[in-house]
Design an enzyme around this catalytic site. Structure first.
Site, PDB file in Angstrom:
ATOM      1  N   ASP A 157       0.501  35.143-104.298  1.00 24.06           N
ATOM      2  CA  ASP A 157       1.450  34.528-103.373  1.00 24.06           C
ATOM      3  C   ASP A 157       2.841  35.073-103.689  1.00 24.06           C
ATOM      4  O   ASP A 157       3.392  34.806-104.755  1.00 24.06           O
ATOM      5  CB  ASP A 157       1.427  33.005-103.532  1.00 24.06           C
ATOM      6  N   ASP A 204       2.265  37.759 -96.752  1.00 22.03           N
ATOM      7  CA  ASP A 204       2.742  37.682 -98.126  1.00 22.03           C
ATOM      8  C   ASP A 204       1.770  37.016 -99.094  1.00 22.03           C
ATOM      9  O   ASP A 204       2.156  36.604-100.189  1.00 22.03           O
ATOM     10  CB  ASP A 204       4.087  36.945 -98.175  1.00 22.03           C
ATOM     11  N   GLU A 205       0.496  36.918 -98.730  1.00 26.11           N
ATOM     12  CA  GLU A 205      -0.472  36.357 -99.667  1.00 26.11           C
ATOM     13  C   GLU A 205      -1.869  36.874 -99.381  1.00 26.11           C
ATOM     14  O   GLU A 205      -2.193  37.279 -98.257  1.00 26.11           O
ATOM     15  CB  GLU A 205      -0.461  34.832 -99.628  1.00 26.11           C
TER      16      GLU A 205
END
Length: 416
Positions: free
Chosen positions: A10, A106-107
């Site tokens: 993350d 973004d993860e």
């Protein structure tokens, strides 16, 4: 099932961190990414940890944030920059294993079970975290667990730059005392339903009567109860697409555009781009939206939800242009956009019926009636329409669908 080792990566305050990496003078300062910083309108999309220390948070109104912290630096989102950073991050993840599943820009998840047989999982995580920091100048947190749910939960426990291990034997101590609303996958509506059944904590959910959970909450309740007990058998799937709610695109115009013929061409081009992306992902949706920004920075969005779904360029364009001509007052425009939202797997949805295609559907009625009877008797999966079937990738089991994945194309619309 043999014990797995799953990472959840993350990125910390991703948009803000990318901006600080791009401009080192912003490091250590309270910055926020906002939809319309010039006019101090809209909401905070994300903010740096320096801003969070002063009580600034995502979804806060921009004017409220500036009142709370006058020195807050507001920046407009730069999605091209974030796309590049995201691709570089996932490239690093894939240098460790092919079993990488993007969840958003973004993860993502990694299955490092094989690597962990030779190296300690924490050592791998530390190296991975350091590489992302040294090569991209971006911080991240990593959760380590035997399944995806626990890995996701673990990565949230220590930010920024945390590495957290969460084992099934830890859930009674670390998860069960928490309010059920804090459980990944439980929103306000679900939490309210659970609260009505006397379930206030994750532990209450884990220990509740399974029959009652199934009766009151359905399949989703059963799934949540399993996860509250640390059970999650989902594989890390490189061929999956992450939860796409909308697909859209926009363009900033080189001049203050007022020519209707030019705008019509632009809407056609944007609709074709959206249709191509929907086709790639095998998605369709019932809601068409348009976005405009005037020369004096007035942002407007108009949308319509149709009775049926769209994915073809002609249908998207026709609906978008009707919306535009209905609401445009002739003002000069600097930006226009088109989006199809509330999307889902096209094979499970219906095409928009219109004067242009109703005859094609009408001639299918006898076939559809037969299909309906067969599905009633043998189940929904007994038949697949030809266009859909031609695109299915059938592995040995014959039970899986593989999607073409371009997980970076549409994040600007998905994350707004």
């Amino acid at each position: 099932m043999a014990s797995r080792v799953i990472f959840h990566i993350d990125m910390n305050s991703f948009y803000a961190s990318v901006e600080q990496s791009h401009d080192p003078e912003l490091k250590g300062k309270a910055i926020a990414i906002a939809g319309n910083p010039k006019e101090r309108r809209g909401i905070i999309v994300t903010c740096s940890y320096e801003a969070r220390a002063h009580g600034i948070y995502t979804t806060m109104q921009v004017h409220e944030a500036k009142r709370k912290l006058p020195e807050l630096i507001l920046l407009p989102p730069n999605f091209d920059r974030y796309r590049v950073a995201s691709k570089a991050m996932f490239d690093i993840l894939r240098s460790y294993t092919d079993l990488v599943e993007p969840v958003s820009i973004d993860e993502g998840y990694l299955d490092v079970t094989e690597l962990a047989a030779e190296r300690h999982a924490v050592d791998i995580a530390k190296e991975l975290q350091q590489r992302i920091l040294s090569e991209l100048d971006l911080p991240c947190s990593i959760g380590i667990a035997p399944n995806k749910f626990l890995a996701k939960t673990a990565s949230d426990m220590k930010k920024p730059r945390g590495i957290t291990i969460l084992r099934k034997r830890d859930i009674g101590e670390k998860l069960w005392p928490l309010p059920v609303i804090e459980m990944h996958g439980v929103g306000e509506s679900t939490a309210a339903k659970l609260n009505k059944q006397g379930i206030g904590t994750i532990g209450d959910l884990a220990l509740a009567n399974p029959g009652m959970i199934k009766e009151k909450m359905g399949k989703n309740g059963v799934r949540l109860q399993d996860r509250a007990n640390g059970i999650d058998n989902r594989a890390v799937d490189p061929d999956s697409i992450y939860d796409t709610k909308s697909v859209g695109t926009s363009t900033t115009l080189p001049i203050d555009e007022t020519d209707e013929a030019n705008l019509k061409k632009i809407f056609r081009t944007l609709s074709e781009k959206v249709a191509k992306r929907l086709e790639t992902k095998e998605l369709a949706g019932p809601t068409v939206s348009i976005q405009t920004r005037s020369s004096d920075w007035q942002n407007r969005t108009r949308s319509v939800t149709l009775k049926n779904t769209v994915w073809k360029a002609d249908d998207i364009y026709r609906t978008a242009w009707q919306l535009f001509t209905k609401h445009w007052n002739g003002e000069p425009l600097r930006l226009v956009g088109v989006t199809v939202s509330n999307v889902a797997d096209k094979g499970e949805m219906t095409e928009q019926l219109s004067i242009f295609n109703f005859q094609d559907h009408a001639k299918d009625e006898p076939i559809l009636e037969l299909m309906s009877k067969l599905e009633t008797k043998f189940g929904k999966s007994v038949l697949v329409k030809g266009a859909k079937a031609a695109k299915l990738k059938r592995p040995a089991s014959g039970s899986e669908t593989s999607f073409s994945k371009d997980f970076l194309d549409d994040h600007d619309q998905q994350r707004k």
